[in-house]
Design a protein around this motif. Structure first.
Motif, mmCIF file in Angstrom:
data_model
loop_
_atom_site.group_PDB
_atom_site.id
_atom_site.type_symbol
_atom_site.label_atom_id
_atom_site.label_comp_id
_atom_site.label_asym_id
_atom_site.label_seq_id
_atom_site.Cartn_x
_atom_site.Cartn_y
_atom_site.Cartn_z
ATOM 1 N N PHE A 279 110.314 115.900 72.352
ATOM 2 C CA PHE A 279 111.430 115.290 73.061
ATOM 3 C C PHE A 279 112.309 114.486 72.094
ATOM 4 O O PHE A 279 113.175 113.728 72.530
ATOM 5 C CB PHE A 279 110.907 114.378 74.178
ATOM 6 N N GLY A 280 112.073 114.626 70.813
ATOM 7 C CA GLY A 280 112.872 113.902 69.835
ATOM 8 C C GLY A 280 112.613 112.411 69.819
ATOM 9 O O GLY A 280 113.389 111.641 69.265
ATOM 10 N N ALA A 317 123.371 108.487 74.866
ATOM 11 C CA ALA A 317 123.592 109.487 75.915
ATOM 12 C C ALA A 317 122.602 110.642 75.757
ATOM 13 O O ALA A 317 122.052 111.152 76.736
ATOM 14 C CB ALA A 317 125.026 110.008 75.855
ATOM 15 N N LEU A 318 122.386 111.062 74.507
ATOM 16 C CA LEU A 318 121.475 112.177 74.227
ATOM 17 C C LEU A 318 120.056 111.834 74.666
ATOM 18 O O LEU A 318 119.401 112.593 75.394
ATOM 19 C CB LEU A 318 121.533 112.479 72.722
ATOM 20 N N ASP A 319 119.567 110.673 74.265
ATOM 21 C CA ASP A 319 118.202 110.267 74.624
ATOM 22 C C ASP A 319 118.032 110.155 76.140
ATOM 23 O O ASP A 319 117.042 110.612 76.695
ATOM 24 C CB ASP A 319 117.882 108.901 73.997
ATOM 25 N N ARG A 321 119.864 111.385 78.586
ATOM 26 C CA ARG A 321 120.017 112.671 79.270
ATOM 27 C C ARG A 321 118.746 113.503 79.152
ATOM 28 O O ARG A 321 118.290 114.118 80.106
ATOM 29 C CB ARG A 321 121.183 113.426 78.638
ATOM 30 N N LEU A 322 118.180 113.545 77.938
ATOM 31 C CA LEU A 322 116.967 114.340 77.753
ATOM 32 C C LEU A 322 115.828 113.790 78.605
ATOM 33 O O LEU A 322 115.138 114.540 79.302
ATOM 34 C CB LEU A 322 116.544 114.374 76.281
ATOM 35 N N VAL A 326 113.591 115.651 81.769
ATOM 36 C CA VAL A 326 112.151 115.921 81.801
ATOM 37 C C VAL A 326 111.425 114.881 82.675
ATOM 38 O O VAL A 326 110.207 114.710 82.567
ATOM 39 C CB VAL A 326 111.537 115.985 80.383
#
Lengths: 359, 359
Positions: A279-280, A317-319, A321-322, A326
């Motif tokens: 999940f980065g 936003a990226l974190d 949203r991901l 999930v």
């Protein structure tokens, strides 16, 4: 109706108070029955056609276009103000004297807050605040210390808005496992192998990953897991915990120490942290592990950061949203952040949750 | 059965050739009927119990554990080799002489390739390659120039594997819009306003975002859109395109130039790029826009990078996972990358697609 810009305030006459404040919560009343508006409020009234013009200090009358193009009002603040009004909220600028409520007065002292937004149906004359909103452009860096009890309204380069709710929170769980001591492990280049591990290490503690599905197989530990277990006396490795930590620093630098502090703190709080790589993130966490055969859904994604970190809104936003995709909650572990408690439980880690919000 | 380590090769006798190569594709036959194995192949045979031990240069016999702990074999290469074998593939190390196939021989010259993997049912004696695999640890930086025609097998800190397929690709679409010239716009601090725009700018060209849903309303352009339209003669703004580009550099630095090149290239290829902010990317793209009333799903997420960029596998995992979750393809635009064509169509941008792969 007309009004006059003076400094950072737009003054309107008596009728304005009744029309704009009493009925719709714009501005704040001042002595002699006049109304003071913040420039962003005046811009919105111009946009709606409720004000015809605002007279500038040089005597020129500005319509909506001229006012928005002037330096008096920030266009991104206007976009957020307008959006919240469109959504049916009354709101005030976080300025001293603009609102009677104690919650709004508290927001005035927080420089990250631009607007206090009242619950739908409430206004500046009530004592309730729904959101404390900070306005930022997508390109602005946002210091981690500004976040918490703040809704970040991010205006992207194409002028669309996203709201991110930021809150400090506690994290806790009920996972715990009794493990034997003196389990022997072998340090490889950036992991450890347990060649003959007691079953509880993996089955109960959820430490490591088996090399294969075969019974009694080798367990691979990450350097973080190994360092924690070595300090705890469970793991016996050449050179002790220090050798593992040294190896961690070699492959990861000082980040390793920061991550180890968060890993250990999560374990001590009853959560099981496992890698969040897919999940980065640094970790995904399980709050209530009794056995790996009965593993639930992991609830949190944790990213470890230095307390002095500044966020780029796009990375946020990226974190977020991901995590949302999930069904997990994104939590930033700020190490040696702007810790307020200072009490005996102060572990130097601040937990900051960030979620998408539709006001 | 025993074998002997010598340099970076493990030699086994005649029976090994029949048992390991002919039946299962391990190693490669050499003169006099012997078999040479790469250390990772020997480690796997030890793990399976097909080899009892490997004799080291100092005459000691190493079992699986001793061999894996020795410097002869990389543990992460072993984990990937084992996983691909578990999945039913035959594979060879990318070493000269290890395979007869021309595709495998080509891989030998690419230092990023560690293994050539044959299609299921094929082996080193066939002329087909399913995947060219590069093995990296989660903590390694991966140069963008290494990617393309490569499957990255990433071993995370807890020893789990993820496969990422990387391919160079072309991007193209059919979007185009005839726009009038000389549309007047006003530059604000980091966006432009069109106060009286022709409808086609937004409706057909999908440039900008209306301030409101009201007909004939103001259109907000991003600095990228504005710079492109000003260069194209559509937009008329004080100071011309250069003034917009200057503003872009002020708020974003040299990144603005890189993003503008990619934006313009995408438009010229018939795609409509819109901000990818909500996905943490630079752009999302629409391949076939005729009208904004009939907008399809955006197909690609584009992240703009310098050609000399090195990826952290964790950031890659984050981007690819997010794109997958929103049913888009993640494409990196590498500006002034390791461009091979050099022909007249060479625009200095390399498009690198990265997707999750289950081999």
């Amino acid at each position: 109706m007309h009004a006059t810009l003076s400094g950072d305030v737009v003054r309107a006459g008596e009728r304005a108070r009744e029309r704009f404040y009493d009925s719709s919560g714009y501005g704040h009343p001042v002595d002699a029955g006049a109304l003071e508006l913040a420039p962003v409020e005046a811009a919105h009234l111009l946009y709606r056609g409720d004000l015809d013009s605002v007279e500038g200090p040089d005597g020129t009358a500005m319509d909506f276009r001229a006012f928005l193009e002037s330096a008096a009002v920030s266009e991104i603040a206007f976009l957020v103000y307008k959006d919240l009004r469109d959504r049916g909220f009354y709101l005030s600028p976080a300025r001293a004297g603009w609102s009677d409520s104690s919650a709004a007065r508290a927001a005035v002292d927080d420089p990250a807050v631009d607007f206090v937004v009242y619950p739908r149906g409430s206004g500046p004359w009530d004592d309730e605040v729904a959101y404390r909103v900070g306005v930022v452009s997508e390109r602005e860096a946002v210091p981690a210390g500004d976040l918490g009890d703040l809704v970040l309204a991010v205006v992207d380069e194409e002028s669309a808005l996203t709201y991110l709710a930021t809150e400090h929170r506690e994290v806790s769980g009920t996972s715990e496992a009794e493990l034997p001591t003196g389990v022997s492990g072998e340090l490889l280049s950036d992991r450890l192998l347990l060649w003959d591990p007691p079953a509880a290490v993996y089955d109960r503690g959820f430490y490591g990953q088996p090399l294969d599905d075969r019974d009694g197989d080798v367990i691979q530990l990450s350097l973080l897991e190994a360092a924690f277990l070595a300090r705890d006396g469970v793991l016996d490795v050449d050179g002790g915990a220090e050798a593992v930590v040294e190896r961690g620093r070699e492959v990861e630098g000082e980040r390793f120490d920061r991550r180890l502090r968060v890993y250990a703190d999560l374990r001590e709080r009853g959560l099981v942290p496992k890698t969040g790589y897919k999940f980065g993130a640094d970790f995904r966490t399980y709050a209530d592990v009794e056995s790996v055969d009965d593993l639930g859904h992991s609830e949190l994604l944790i990213r470890v950061l230095d307390g002095g970190h500044t966020f780029s809104p796009r990375d946020l936003a990226l974190d977020v949203r991901l995590a949302h995709g999930v069904r997990k909650e994104m939590v930033f572990a700020l190490v040696d952040g702007d810790i307020n408690s200072g009490g005996p439980d102060d572990d130097g880690i601040e937990w900051l949750s960030v979620t998408r919000l539709t006001p």
